[in-house]
Design a protein around this motif. Structure first.
Motif, mmCIF file in Angstrom:
data_model
loop_
_atom_site.group_PDB
_atom_site.id
_atom_site.type_symbol
_atom_site.label_atom_id
_atom_site.label_comp_id
_atom_site.label_asym_id
_atom_site.label_seq_id
_atom_site.Cartn_x
_atom_site.Cartn_y
_atom_site.Cartn_z
ATOM 1 N N LEU A 288 0.855 -1.177 0.000
ATOM 2 C CA LEU A 288 0.000 0.000 0.000
ATOM 3 C C LEU A 288 0.895 1.232 0.000
ATOM 4 N N VAL B 210 0.332 5.362 0.396
ATOM 5 C CA VAL B 210 -0.681 6.394 0.652
ATOM 6 C C VAL B 210 -0.030 7.775 0.781
ATOM 7 N N ILE C 251 -2.863 10.673 6.377
ATOM 8 C CA ILE C 251 -3.727 9.484 6.478
ATOM 9 C C ILE C 251 -4.185 9.364 7.933
ATOM 10 N N HIS D 78 -8.993 6.273 8.057
ATOM 11 C CA HIS D 78 -8.647 5.623 6.786
ATOM 12 C C HIS D 78 -8.163 4.195 7.036
ATOM 13 N N ILE D 79 -7.346 4.039 8.075
ATOM 14 C CA ILE D 79 -6.737 2.724 8.315
ATOM 15 C C ILE D 79 -7.800 1.732 8.766
ATOM 16 N N PHE E 113 -7.951 -0.613 5.851
ATOM 17 C CA PHE E 113 -7.808 0.197 4.633
ATOM 18 C C PHE E 113 -8.917 -0.033 3.597
ATOM 19 N N VAL F 102 -9.865 2.837 1.499
ATOM 20 C CA VAL F 102 -8.801 3.457 0.707
ATOM 21 C C VAL F 102 -8.500 2.580 -0.499
ATOM 22 N N ASP F 103 -8.450 1.272 -0.255
ATOM 23 C CA ASP F 103 -8.101 0.333 -1.321
ATOM 24 C C ASP F 103 -8.726 -1.012 -0.957
ATOM 25 N N ILE G 40 3.976 -0.900 4.387
ATOM 26 C CA ILE G 40 3.136 0.238 3.973
ATOM 27 C C ILE G 40 4.023 1.461 3.822
#
Ligand code: MIC
Ligand code: SF4
Length: 640
Positions: free
Chosen positions: A472, A474, A478, A482-483, A505, A508-509, A524
């Protein structure tokens, strides 16, 4: 030597280290607090330490976050928290009694005391002169076990308030102003100590608005002196004996200084999606407001809600503006009711909720798609409201009430006369008997665990060398939202790490969890201020469970940094910020973990041979903790 308030409290609680900014210090902790969403983990960790009864002067377990009961999970958590509290000597605050920080301020916070809480807004208690800090649950568990709380010694910033607030400007606008000046990372490594003639004009609940939202600066904490205003407050709360005067010495020296002229402030807002995106309400006049939420640990005191209620009294909220009110505690609710103000709120068309975090943590109250929400809260991160494309503006109760009435933001020049600042009654109704105090001897109490309470897992020590893919990458800022997002469904899994890890995440993804599960491990890469926001250690535990070995970033937020260390994830920084651009998603990176030394430099190498120098800000003890695979392993190893 002449001392600031912060230095006085630090010196009186110093167990290890020297009071030199940046160096590691250990502090004796007088009080702890937990809330349910982080508390279950904290008590599981406390239980793992095998200490029969808490060693603090006072520890309180609040239930205010996960109060929706749409299945067994949250009620099971509450029962676990109630029983584990009784067994180990912790005061229990049942669901619905109020929001942890508001309740703690009203009932327990003391001038000059140290407090740590497993919630980032614990600094609220700085409003009465406590040195109150947000921490991970494990740090809180250790403090309950009598261990020192270890932090880098903060710098002290003197915030001199001059003049006095006028018109509709409020305490919220003071902190929104400061956030606009300093940004969400401007407070890192600092305590903000308020002073000056303007500070004396603010009541304790107003001070607490400022210390609460000082968390959004990334600050270690914020604190006000304990003076006549504090005496009045503690008297009204029925605990005059808890008062002690606490002022800085004449000529005390500070590391930095900021001056704010209160008479120049006007109503402000933090625009989507960061608390530091300051705009004046004047500038956003004409923007339609679909939802108004008044409450949260920032602005739910009697003073806040009475101000809003007086503005709504005898009027109606706009028909297409969904208006929610959540009082901070039953004490606030009782005071409003006594004065007929609950009725005024109900008659205005507002929806009066129970005394909990509610919409602030996404427990209901999500705005309409694409809607604008004006909230008196402290965080407006994207998606936190539960509606991905909603736009949340953080404002004062005054601005929120006016937006509710008019259905849009309007120029404060058109609002008429500001209501008079309410005063606290000389004696507020007590809610003390609604707390559940622990028995003298809790050893016979059975701790009850439902299926949602999943035992802690064992983590492996850090490998000698990490070779793993970057799974990941980012940007800056963040947040822990988000996490590991909040919201009713995910937050109900806070006591179940394997289950909650499926959401890491996710916003986010969506592919991240599948990728790391396939690889079994990963790294990360991030930008500045990684992990800002909440204290939830799940934002470290979830990634750790999935196999994250290291985070390589430009800079880290304080509490998240501690959580990474506590759970054995290696936190590394770029020596050259530009190297961030040299690392790509999916690329393999080798980090020679054995070569990492406190604050030393190691070279990581990508599969294609690019060399990236990385550093860290770990103390020798912290590095040992990371190497052991986390603090619980470290403590176990030490005890043999
Ligand atoms: C928050 O406001 O983000 C929370 C929810 O109160 C968190 C704690 C949590 O994630 O449980 C916090 O601020 O620390
Ligand atoms: Fe609760 Fe919101 Fe305060 Fe966090 S910020 S403690 S969720 S009211």
């Amino acid at each position: 030597m002449a001392q600031s308030i912060t230095q006085k409290i630090l010196a009186a609680h110093l167990v290890t280290g020297d009071l030199v900014p940046g160096s590691e210090i250990g502090l004796r902790i007088d009080q702890t607090l937990t809330q349910d969403a982080t508390g279950t983990m904290a008590y599981l960790q406390f239980e793992a330490m095998g200490v029969p009864r808490v060693k603090t002067d006072l520890s309180v377990s609040y239930v205010d976050h996960n109060t929706l009961q749409m299945g067994f999970r949250n009620p099971d958590d509450h029962r676990y928290l109630r029983t584990v509290a009784a067994r180990h000597g912790v005061v229990f605050s049942p669901p619905g009694l109020g929001i942890c920080h508001q309740l703690h301020l009203e009932n327990f916070a003391k001038p000059g005391a140290t407090l740590i809480g497993s919630d980032s807004h614990t600094p609220t208690a700085g409003g009465v002169g406590s040195l109150a800090m947000g921490a991970g649950g494990l740090s809180v568990a250790l403090a309950m076990a009598g261990e020192a709380y270890v932090i880098p010694c903060p710098k002290v910033v003197r915030v001199v308030l001059t003049g006095a607030l006028t018109g509709f400007a409020s305490a919220k606008d003071i902190i929104l102003h400061l956030l606009g000046e300093l940004t969400v990372k401007g407070g890192v490594g600092r305590v903000f100590e308020y002073a000056g003639p303007g500070a004396a004009t603010l009541s304790v609940p107003e001070r607490a608005v400022i210390t609460n939202m000082g968390a959004e600066l990334g600050a270690t904490t914020s604190i006000f002196p304990s003076d006549d205003r504090t005496r009045e407050f503690l008297h009204a709360m029925g605990r005059p004996d808890d008062f002690a005067e606490l002022l800085p010495d004449e000529g005390a020296s500070y590391d930095e200084e900021v001056v704010i002229d209160l008479s120049k402030l006007e109503p402000l807002a933090a625009a989507p999606h960061m608390p530091d995106k300051r705009v004046s309400v004047r500038e956003i006049a004409g923007l339609k407001v679909d939802q108004v939420c008044i409450g949260s640990c920032t602005n739910s005191s009697y003073l806040d809600l009475k101000t809003a209620a007086l503005m709504l009294k005898g009027k109606k909220v706009a028909t297409d503006t969904d208006t929610f009110i959540s009082p901070g505690s039953k004490q606030v609710m009782k005071m409003l009711a006594r004065e007929g103000l609950v009725e005024a709120l109900l008659d205005s068309g507002a929806r009066v909720l129970e005394c909990t975090c509610g919409p602030c943590i996404g427990m209901g109250g999500s705005p309409v798609s694409g809607g604008v929400s004006a909230r008196t809260y402290n965080r407006n991160f994207e998606g936190r409201s539960g509606t991905k494309d909603a736009k949340v503006y953080l404002v004062s109760p005054q601005t929120a009430a006016m937006a509710a009435l008019r259905g849009e933001f309007t120029d404060p020049a058109t609002w008429g006369d500001a209501p008079q600042k309410p005063e606290l009654p000389a004696e507020a109704p007590s809610i003390r008997d609604m707390f559940i105090f622990p028995p003298e001897d809790g050893s016979q109490v059975a701790v009850m665990r439902g299926p949602n309470i999943v035992a802690l897992e064992d983590f492996d020590p850090l490998p000698d060398s990490i070779t793993a893919k970057i799974l990941l990458k980012v940007e800056d800022n963040i947040t822990t939202d988000h996490i590991l997002p909040a919201g009713a469904e995910i937050t109900a899994l806070r006591s179940n790490i394997p289950a909650i890890s499926n959401h890491v995440f996710g916003r986010v993804d969506e592919e991240f969890v599948a990728r790391i599960r396939a690889e079994g491990q990963g790294i990360i890469v991030g930008g500045e201020n990684y992990g800002q926001g909440s204290s939830r250690e799940h934002a470290a535990l979830g990634p750790r469970h999935l196999g994250v070995k290291a985070v390589v970033v430009k800079s880290l937020a304080r509490i998240h940094r501690a959580n990474l260390v506590n759970f054995g994830i290696l936190p590394l920084f770029f020596v050259n910020a530009e190297d961030y651009d040299k690392l790509a998603l999916g690329e393999e990176l080798t980090i020679p973990a054995t070569e990492v030394t406190p604050t030393g430099i190691v070279e990581a190498v990508t599969a294609s041979g690019t060399r990236i120098p990385l550093t860290n800000d770990l103390s020798p003890a912290e590095l040992d903790i990371v190497r052991a695979g986390g603090l619980l392993n470290f403590v176990k190893n030490k005890r043999g």
